[in-house]
Design a protein around this motif. Sequence first.
Motif, PDB file in Angstrom:
ATOM      1  N   LEU A 162     -52.948 -26.040 -11.784  1.00  0.00           N
ATOM      2  CA  LEU A 162     -51.671 -26.059 -12.354  1.00  0.00           C
ATOM      3  C   LEU A 162     -50.821 -27.110 -12.526  1.00  0.00           C
ATOM      4  O   LEU A 162     -50.272 -27.698 -13.496  1.00  0.00           O
ATOM      5  N   LEU A 163     -50.942 -28.019 -11.493  1.00  0.00           N
ATOM      6  CA  LEU A 163     -50.366 -29.271 -11.461  1.00  0.00           C
ATOM      7  C   LEU A 163     -50.676 -30.301 -12.663  1.00  0.00           C
ATOM      8  O   LEU A 163     -49.919 -30.704 -13.250  1.00  0.00           O
ATOM      9  N   ASN A 164     -51.959 -30.320 -13.004  1.00  0.00           N
ATOM     10  CA  ASN A 164     -52.420 -31.093 -14.078  1.00  0.00           C
ATOM     11  C   ASN A 164     -51.925 -30.793 -15.508  1.00  0.00           C
ATOM     12  O   ASN A 164     -51.348 -31.636 -16.111  1.00  0.00           O
ATOM     13  N   LYS A 165     -51.909 -29.451 -15.489  1.00  0.00           N
ATOM     14  CA  LYS A 165     -51.421 -28.739 -16.807  1.00  0.00           C
ATOM     15  C   LYS A 165     -49.841 -29.189 -17.159  1.00  0.00           C
ATOM     16  O   LYS A 165     -49.533 -29.355 -18.068  1.00  0.00           O
ATOM     17  N   ILE A 166     -49.165 -29.021 -15.658  1.00  0.00           N
ATOM     18  CA  ILE A 166     -47.832 -29.100 -16.061  1.00  0.00           C
ATOM     19  C   ILE A 166     -47.338 -30.425 -16.339  1.00  0.00           C
ATOM     20  O   ILE A 166     -46.501 -30.736 -17.121  1.00  0.00           O
ATOM     21  N   VAL A 167     -48.127 -31.644 -15.544  1.00  0.00           N
ATOM     22  CA  VAL A 167     -47.886 -32.777 -15.676  1.00  0.00           C
ATOM     23  C   VAL A 167     -48.067 -33.139 -17.151  1.00  0.00           C
ATOM     24  O   VAL A 167     -47.286 -34.103 -17.918  1.00  0.00           O
ATOM     25  N   ASN A 168     -49.047 -32.741 -17.731  1.00  0.00           N
ATOM     26  CA  ASN A 168     -49.554 -32.927 -19.230  1.00  0.00           C
ATOM     27  C   ASN A 168     -48.289 -32.501 -20.094  1.00  0.00           C
ATOM     28  O   ASN A 168     -48.134 -32.983 -21.133  1.00  0.00           O
ATOM     29  N   SER A 169     -48.117 -31.208 -19.817  1.00  0.00           N
ATOM     30  CA  SER A 169     -47.189 -30.616 -20.727  1.00  0.00           C
ATOM     31  C   SER A 169     -45.572 -31.354 -20.672  1.00  0.00           C
ATOM     32  O   SER A 169     -44.945 -31.487 -21.514  1.00  0.00           O
ATOM     33  N   ILE A 170     -45.304 -31.814 -19.528  1.00  0.00           N
ATOM     34  CA  ILE A 170     -44.156 -32.655 -19.346  1.00  0.00           C
ATOM     35  C   ILE A 170     -44.189 -33.901 -20.138  1.00  0.00           C
ATOM     36  O   ILE A 170     -43.286 -34.361 -20.611  1.00  0.00           O
ATOM     37  N   SER A 171     -45.420 -34.465 -19.981  1.00  0.00           N
ATOM     38  CA  SER A 171     -45.620 -35.903 -20.725  1.00  0.00           C
ATOM     39  C   SER A 171     -45.502 -35.618 -22.214  1.00  0.00           C
ATOM     40  O   SER A 171     -44.997 -36.401 -23.121  1.00  0.00           O
ATOM     41  N   TYR A 172     -46.008 -34.468 -22.871  1.00  0.00           N
ATOM     42  CA  TYR A 172     -45.703 -34.093 -24.136  1.00  0.00           C
ATOM     43  C   TYR A 172     -44.515 -34.085 -24.573  1.00  0.00           C
ATOM     44  O   TYR A 172     -43.820 -34.439 -25.591  1.00  0.00           O
ATOM     45  N   TYR A 173     -43.527 -33.487 -23.786  1.00  0.00           N
ATOM     46  CA  TYR A 173     -42.006 -33.129 -24.246  1.00  0.00           C
ATOM     47  C   TYR A 173     -41.417 -34.688 -23.812  1.00  0.00           C
ATOM     48  O   TYR A 173     -40.426 -34.671 -24.811  1.00  0.00           O
ATOM     49  N   VAL A 174     -41.743 -35.448 -23.121  1.00  0.00           N
ATOM     50  CA  VAL A 174     -40.882 -36.613 -22.901  1.00  0.00           C
ATOM     51  C   VAL A 174     -41.058 -37.568 -24.089  1.00  0.00           C
ATOM     52  O   VAL A 174     -40.530 -38.215 -24.295  1.00  0.00           O
ATOM     53  N   GLN A 175     -42.244 -37.459 -24.542  1.00  0.00           N
ATOM     54  CA  GLN A 175     -42.407 -38.233 -25.728  1.00  0.00           C
ATOM     55  C   GLN A 175     -41.383 -38.132 -26.978  1.00  0.00           C
ATOM     56  O   GLN A 175     -40.884 -39.177 -27.526  1.00  0.00           O
ATOM     57  N   PHE A 176     -40.866 -36.771 -26.950  1.00  0.00           N
ATOM     58  CA  PHE A 176     -39.595 -36.728 -27.888  1.00  0.00           C
ATOM     59  C   PHE A 176     -38.445 -37.464 -27.537  1.00  0.00           C
ATOM     60  O   PHE A 176     -37.605 -37.986 -28.548  1.00  0.00           O
ATOM     61  N   ILE A 177     -38.146 -37.747 -26.335  1.00  0.00           N
ATOM     62  CA  ILE A 177     -37.221 -38.764 -25.865  1.00  0.00           C
ATOM     63  C   ILE A 177     -37.521 -40.206 -26.019  1.00  0.00           C
ATOM     64  O   ILE A 177     -36.607 -40.707 -26.628  1.00  0.00           O
ATOM     65  N   GLU A 178     -38.408 -40.516 -26.008  1.00  0.00           N
ATOM     66  CA  GLU A 178     -38.956 -41.876 -26.505  1.00  0.00           C
ATOM     67  C   GLU A 178     -39.060 -42.182 -27.822  1.00  0.00           C
ATOM     68  O   GLU A 178     -38.693 -43.121 -28.387  1.00  0.00           O
ATOM     69  N   LYS A 179     -39.075 -41.025 -28.675  1.00  0.00           N
ATOM     70  CA  LYS A 179     -38.921 -41.269 -30.181  1.00  0.00           C
ATOM     71  C   LYS A 179     -37.523 -40.838 -30.790  1.00  0.00           C
ATOM     72  O   LYS A 179     -37.376 -40.946 -31.842  1.00  0.00           O
ATOM     73  N   LYS A 180     -36.926 -40.588 -29.919  1.00  0.00           N
ATOM     74  CA  LYS A 180     -35.494 -40.210 -30.052  1.00  0.00           C
ATOM     75  C   LYS A 180     -35.241 -38.985 -30.703  1.00  0.00           C
ATOM     76  O   LYS A 180     -34.363 -38.876 -31.772  1.00  0.00           O
ATOM     77  N   GLU A 181     -36.160 -38.081 -30.743  1.00  0.00           N
ATOM     78  CA  GLU A 181     -36.188 -36.879 -31.291  1.00  0.00           C
ATOM     79  C   GLU A 181     -35.653 -35.705 -30.748  1.00  0.00           C
ATOM     80  O   GLU A 181     -36.072 -34.705 -30.321  1.00  0.00           O
TER      81      GLU A 181
END
Length: 245
Positions: A162-181
Amino acid sequence: MNIIKLSAIDSTNSYLKKLAQKSDLDTFTVVVAEHQTEGRGQMGTNWVSDYGKNLTFSILIKFKEFEIAYQFYLSMAVSLGLLEVLKKRVDVSLFIKWPNDILAENDKVAGILIENVLKGNFIRQSIIGMGINLNQELFPKDIENVTSLKNISGTHFNADQLLNKIVNSISYYVQFIEKKEFVFLKKRYMKTLYKFQKPSMFVDANDELFLGKIIDVEESGMLIIELENETTRKFSLKEVKFASR
């Protein structure tokens, strides 16, 4: 993903913060503990967890250019990342309760604590502490409206998977911050926000009860509630809560 596993620690957030001060850690370095003796929640509250039965960890996230003015988008991204993983594992309605608790129906199943390291007007890095009630079945009687994934589903969960899946999922959503979306994050967040646009009873910092409905959350994190007379009030963390359910 660099994962550091500990048996017991006072707080994974505190441990990771000190480690990041001493070493040049990679972004998305994770510290996970079987047990936290001084687990922390929002505004100094304590996170209670039985040894080895839950998932308690912290993630270091580094940013190149993330303005403090937009800081609440990180809370949105993290809570959305966690919510998406949990929704696939239980057959009940899950919500984000402002600012970033995860509720199963009306009961808390996970909490998030974000601590930022600033440089000028920018967030240089953030430490995201997360506590997920995984396999714990009994909770102290003085803690109300709390449950676990096991209580909901009857299933025993593997914490590492579960930890691995959560971290990967958070990483996916954080990219929208980096792209300012930010619009994408805001729409997703509001869609899953607990009691959004629904008349509810609230209690303010003066213990005054009032009826209102959540109509928005500002990028700074302020909660906007519309009152019965159609005026609005803004609240920061700990200035308002839902009346007892």
